[in-house]
Design an enzyme around this catalytic site. Structure first.
Site, short mmCIF file in Angstrom:
data_model
loop_
_atom_site.label_atom_id
_atom_site.label_comp_id
_atom_site.label_asym_id
_atom_site.label_seq_id
_atom_site.Cartn_x
_atom_site.Cartn_y
_atom_site.Cartn_z
CG PHE A 161 16.41 -16.22 1.26
CD1 PHE A 161 17.19 -15.46 2.11
CD2 PHE A 161 15.07 -16.39 1.59
CE1 PHE A 161 16.67 -14.88 3.25
CE2 PHE A 161 14.54 -15.81 2.72
CZ PHE A 161 15.32 -15.06 3.56
CD GLU B 209 13.90 -19.71 3.05
OE1 GLU B 209 12.75 -20.13 3.28
OE2 GLU B 209 14.31 -19.40 1.94
CD GLU C 200 0.83 -12.50 3.01
OE1 GLU C 200 1.71 -11.77 3.51
OE2 GLU C 200 0.42 -13.53 3.56
CD GLN D 242 5.82 -19.90 1.85
OE1 GLN D 242 6.06 -18.73 2.13
NE2 GLN D 242 6.34 -20.50 0.80
N GLY E 165 0.82 -1.21 0.00
CA GLY E 165 0.00 0.00 0.00
C GLY E 165 0.86 1.26 0.00
CG HIS F 178 5.69 -17.42 6.53
ND1 HIS F 178 6.00 -16.57 7.55
CD2 HIS F 178 6.45 -17.05 5.47
CE1 HIS F 178 6.94 -15.72 7.14
NE2 HIS F 178 7.21 -15.98 5.88
NE ARG G 88 6.10 -15.47 0.37
CZ ARG G 88 7.07 -15.07 1.20
NH1 ARG G 88 8.20 -14.58 0.72
NH2 ARG G 88 6.92 -15.16 2.51
CG HIS H 128 8.88 -19.95 7.40
ND1 HIS H 128 9.94 -20.54 8.05
CD2 HIS H 128 9.40 -18.94 6.68
CE1 HIS H 128 11.06 -19.89 7.72
NE2 HIS H 128 10.75 -18.92 6.89
CG LEU I 196 9.83 -16.38 10.31
CD1 LEU I 196 9.17 -17.59 9.67
CD2 LEU I 196 9.90 -15.25 9.33
NE ARG J 136 10.23 -19.43 3.09
CZ ARG J 136 10.02 -18.13 3.24
NH1 ARG J 136 8.83 -17.61 3.02
NH2 ARG J 136 11.01 -17.34 3.60
C1 LIG Z 1 7.45 -12.76 10.41
C2 LIG Z 1 7.47 -12.57 8.93
C3 LIG Z 1 8.68 -12.43 8.27
C4 LIG Z 1 8.70 -12.26 6.88
N1 LIG Z 1 9.90 -12.13 6.26
C5 LIG Z 1 9.94 -11.91 4.92
C6 LIG Z 1 11.17 -11.69 4.24
O1 LIG Z 1 12.24 -11.65 4.84
N2 LIG Z 1 11.14 -11.51 2.91
C7 LIG Z 1 9.97 -11.51 2.19
O2 LIG Z 1 10.01 -11.32 0.97
N3 LIG Z 1 8.79 -11.69 2.81
C8 LIG Z 1 8.75 -11.89 4.14
N4 LIG Z 1 7.53 -12.07 4.77
C9 LIG Z 1 6.29 -11.89 4.01
C10 LIG Z 1 6.05 -10.39 3.79
O3 LIG Z 1 6.52 -9.67 4.90
C11 LIG Z 1 4.58 -10.07 3.61
O4 LIG Z 1 4.02 -10.91 2.65
C12 LIG Z 1 4.42 -8.62 3.13
O5 LIG Z 1 5.13 -7.73 3.96
C13 LIG Z 1 2.95 -8.24 3.07
O6 LIG Z 1 2.84 -6.85 2.84
P1 LIG Z 1 1.45 -6.20 2.47
O7 LIG Z 1 1.72 -4.77 2.22
O8 LIG Z 1 0.82 -6.99 1.39
O9 LIG Z 1 0.55 -6.41 3.76
P2 LIG Z 1 0.80 -6.10 5.35
O10 LIG Z 1 2.17 -5.60 5.63
O11 LIG Z 1 0.33 -7.30 6.07
O12 LIG Z 1 -0.18 -4.89 5.61
C14 LIG Z 1 -1.59 -5.03 5.61
C15 LIG Z 1 -2.20 -3.69 5.92
O13 LIG Z 1 -3.60 -3.76 5.73
C16 LIG Z 1 -4.26 -3.16 6.82
N5 LIG Z 1 -5.59 -3.76 6.94
C17 LIG Z 1 -5.92 -5.07 6.88
N6 LIG Z 1 -7.24 -5.23 7.04
C18 LIG Z 1 -7.77 -3.99 7.18
C19 LIG Z 1 -9.08 -3.49 7.40
N7 LIG Z 1 -10.14 -4.29 7.51
N8 LIG Z 1 -9.24 -2.16 7.53
C20 LIG Z 1 -8.18 -1.31 7.46
N9 LIG Z 1 -6.92 -1.74 7.25
C21 LIG Z 1 -6.71 -3.06 7.12
C22 LIG Z 1 -3.34 -3.43 8.00
O14 LIG Z 1 -3.59 -2.52 9.05
C23 LIG Z 1 -1.98 -3.22 7.35
O15 LIG Z 1 -1.67 -1.83 7.33
C24 LIG Z 1 7.50 -12.24 6.15
C25 LIG Z 1 6.29 -12.38 6.82
C26 LIG Z 1 6.27 -12.58 8.18
C27 LIG Z 1 4.94 -12.77 8.85
#
Ligand SMILES: Cc1cc2nc3c(=O)[nH]c(=O)nc-3n(C[C@H](O)[C@H](O)[C@H](O)COP(=O)(O)OP(=O)(O)OC[C@H]3O[C@@H](n4cnc5c(N)ncnc54)[C@H](O)[C@@H]3O)c2cc1C
Length: 574
Positions: free
Chosen positions: A118, A246, A377, A231, A15, A348, A388, A233, A243, A277
């Protein structure tokens, strides 16, 4: 009614990156980012290991084609290859751009961005900021939002997507602070709402990962793609499930069973601990079910295996993966310099999501739904297919966040705000809230959520069969009945997090039913979807994307072809 040129639901990497791109493309546009958390508390902030890009700083022989091939092979050939090509080609540019915004990547001794190994990647191409990469990137993006004057609605819960006549016109949202309801209309609406890890009982995801955006899309009558691909992890810290990145294996850690063996030699001899994974998670689950798991007292037959870092030495552990050391120390009292960490698979990541094209436009039927975009995501573009690779998700968020932002900035030019009558939406939202508060049911939210999470974990986990999932779906129906009888203690308007949890639970129930139904219909094993009753991949019948349409009467499953423009499907071996 509030109005903006563009509203983006979700303040994570996808976003925020989209918002920055819209502001850069046309600084006159009124952009709003809405998030139920503060943006810097989005799950993206927790990303640890890194972001893939063929910068060639460590490995000069790397190419974008190799990155694309690894991604497609990792996806078990279900990824759309046109989308993967864009991901791999644009990766170096988006990472350099992040650096120019101020992201503090870890460095080589000559000052260039460092890159590590990785899982599933054939070259050292993952850029990182120690093991706090998401933190480094998200903070810089949010700083940039402020610089560009993007309006941030933080701690507003979006509860409904408004779709009329094939057009997304806005959203209904609830201010958590005081229970105030608003309709916001916009020339374009984007969802970047992240994943649904909380649908399962052990997850690496944060408490806000409840699949709201997916559920709202489904409830608006739009399809969700490839939702059966969940997925696991391999290395969630036992028993909490958080977590252990990796990156720890990327830096050289071993997986060890109760016999002291590096068992990955039996599952993926050429890649060992750095297999993808899906393969590594299944290997751990098989070791545990064969009695070679470990008990807390060190004896055989327990529910975890060891992740052993001891040979790496204190200096490397503390400089490359300090956060993972800290997590194990704080949460389970393990000093990883001297003791192995107990780990087991944890939920994950969501490979599936809101179907989009490579400009973030949301698909529906044969065409697209007007004014509606998605990335990150919550979207399925699909670069990950059935599985992934690590460090490709942050990359997807920035590559497709940027592309979607650019597409939106162009789309809204010369377009008018849609016509919306807000009254029926406010009325419906009020009634929904009042009903939840007034009903005198007998179930607590936590109770139903736990039953639901246990059901998903037991009946739609690492290994699946028709029999299990049929039983799971029957139980889900009962859980949905129970949801009609929940009881809330908090009847107030001020910071009513219980009410928000009730809405989140509704999202989870919708998403869970779609995951399980999509999984039941895919009668093959591919990537993360492992059917014990259909153990082979079946390209003839299932080399296609699932499109699930939700309705209260049931879920309709359709399919969409896969784009195969570069690599013909082959058997997947490591
Ligand atoms: C612990 C962990 C480690 C990770 N490490 C890696 C890594 O090293 N490398 C990699 O490539 N990927 C990694 N991933 C995966 C990756 O971080 C995520 O897939 C990615 O950051 C998702 O980003 P996003 O912007 O799609 O969503 P998010 O960062 O999940 O953000 C979602 C947003 O939507 C908002 N939202 C949701 N529902 C509502 C609602 N109803 N009303 C208003 N707002 C809402 C939330 O408040 C938030 O702001 C990791 C994931 C985890 C959990």
């Amino acid at each position: 009614m509030l109005e903006h040129d563009v509203i983006i639901v979700g303040g994570g990497l996808a976003g925020c990156r989209a918002a920055v791109e819209i502001a850069r493309t046309d600084p006159t546009l009124k952009i709003a980012v809405i998030a139920k958390t503060h943006p810097i508390r989005s799950h993206s902030v927790a990303a640890q290991g890194g972001i893939a890009a063929t910068l060639k700083n460590v490995d000069a022989t790397d190419t974008w084609e190799a990155h694309a091939f690894d991604t497609v092979k990792g996806s078990d050939y279900l990824a759309d290859q046109d989308a993967v090509e864009i991901l791999a080609r644009e990766a170096p540019d988006v990472v350099i751009d992040l650096e120019h915004m101020g992201v503090l990547f870890s460095r080589l001794s000559d000052g260039r961005i460092a890159q590590r190994a990785f899982g599933g990647h054939s070259h050292n191409r993952t850029c990182y900021a120690a093991d706090k990469t998401g933190h480094a990137i998200l903070h810089e993006l949010v700083n940039n939002l402020r610089r560009y004057g993007v309006c941030i609605y933080d701690e507003w819960y979006v509860m409904r997507l408004i779709v009329e006549d094939g057009e997304a016109k806005g959203v209904v949202m609830y201010r958590i602070l005081d229970g105030h309801l608003e309709v916001v209309r916009a020339k374009a609406v984007m969802f970047a709402t992240g994943g649904y890890g909380r649908a399962y009982n052990t997850t690496s995801n944060d408490y806000a990962s409840t699949g709201d955006g997916l559920a709202m899309t489904a409830l608006a009558g739009l399809p969700l793609e490839d939702m059966e691909f969940v997925q696991f992890h391999p290395t969630g810290l036992y028993p909490v499930g958080v977590l252990i990145s990796e990156a720890v294996r990327g830096e050289g850690a071993y997986l060890i069973n109760a016999l002291g063996d590096r068992f990955m030699a039996n599952y993926a001899p050429s890649r060992m601990e750095l297999a993808p994974r899906d393969i590594t998670s299944r290997a751990i689950a098989r070791e545990i079910s064969a009695g070679r798991g470990i008990h807390p007292d060190g004896s055989a037959g327990g529910a975890f295996v060891y992740l052993d870092l001891r040979h790496m030495g204190k200096e490397k552990i503390m400089s490359r993966i300090p956060f993972c050391w800290e997590e194990a120390h704080r949460l389970v009292g393990i000093d990883a310099v001297h003791q192995p960490m107990p780990v087991r698979p944890t939920i994950h990541y969501s490979m599936g999501g809101i179907p989009t094209d490579t400009n973030g436009r949301v698909r529906s039927g044969e065409g697209f739904i007007e004014r509606f975009f998605a990335a990150g995501e919550s979207a399925c573009v699909s670069v990950h297919g059935a599985n992934r690779l690590g460090s490709n998700s942050l990359l997807e968020c920035v590559v497709y966040g940027r592309r979607t932002g650019k597409a939106i900035a162009q789309f809204v030019q010369n377009r008018k705000l849609p016509v919306v009558d807000e009254q029926p939406y406010i009325q419906a939202a009020k009634e929904q809230m009042q009903q939840l508060i007034a009903q005198n049911g007998k179930y607590r939210i936590a109770q139903i959520r736990q039953t639901f999470q246990d059901c998903m974990t037991k009946y739609c986990g690492v290994f699946r069969t028709e029999e299990l999932m049929q039983e799971g779906l029957t139980q889900l129906e009962q859980i949905q009945q129970q949801y009609q009888e929940i009881y809330l203690d908090d009847k107030g308007d001020c910071w009513n997090t219980e009410l928000v949890e009730a809405l989140e639970l509704r999202s989870l129930l919708v998403v869970g039913q779609i995951i399980m139904t999509s999984a039941l219909h895919r009668q093959e094993s591919r990537g993360a979807h492992c059917r014990e009753d259909y153990s082979q991949r079946d390209d003839e019948n299932f080399l296609k994307h699932t499109m699930a349409y939700y309705s209260p009467a049931g879920i309709d499953i359709q399919y969409r072809p896969v784009n195969i423009s570069m690599f013909e499907p082959k058997e997947r071996k490591y």
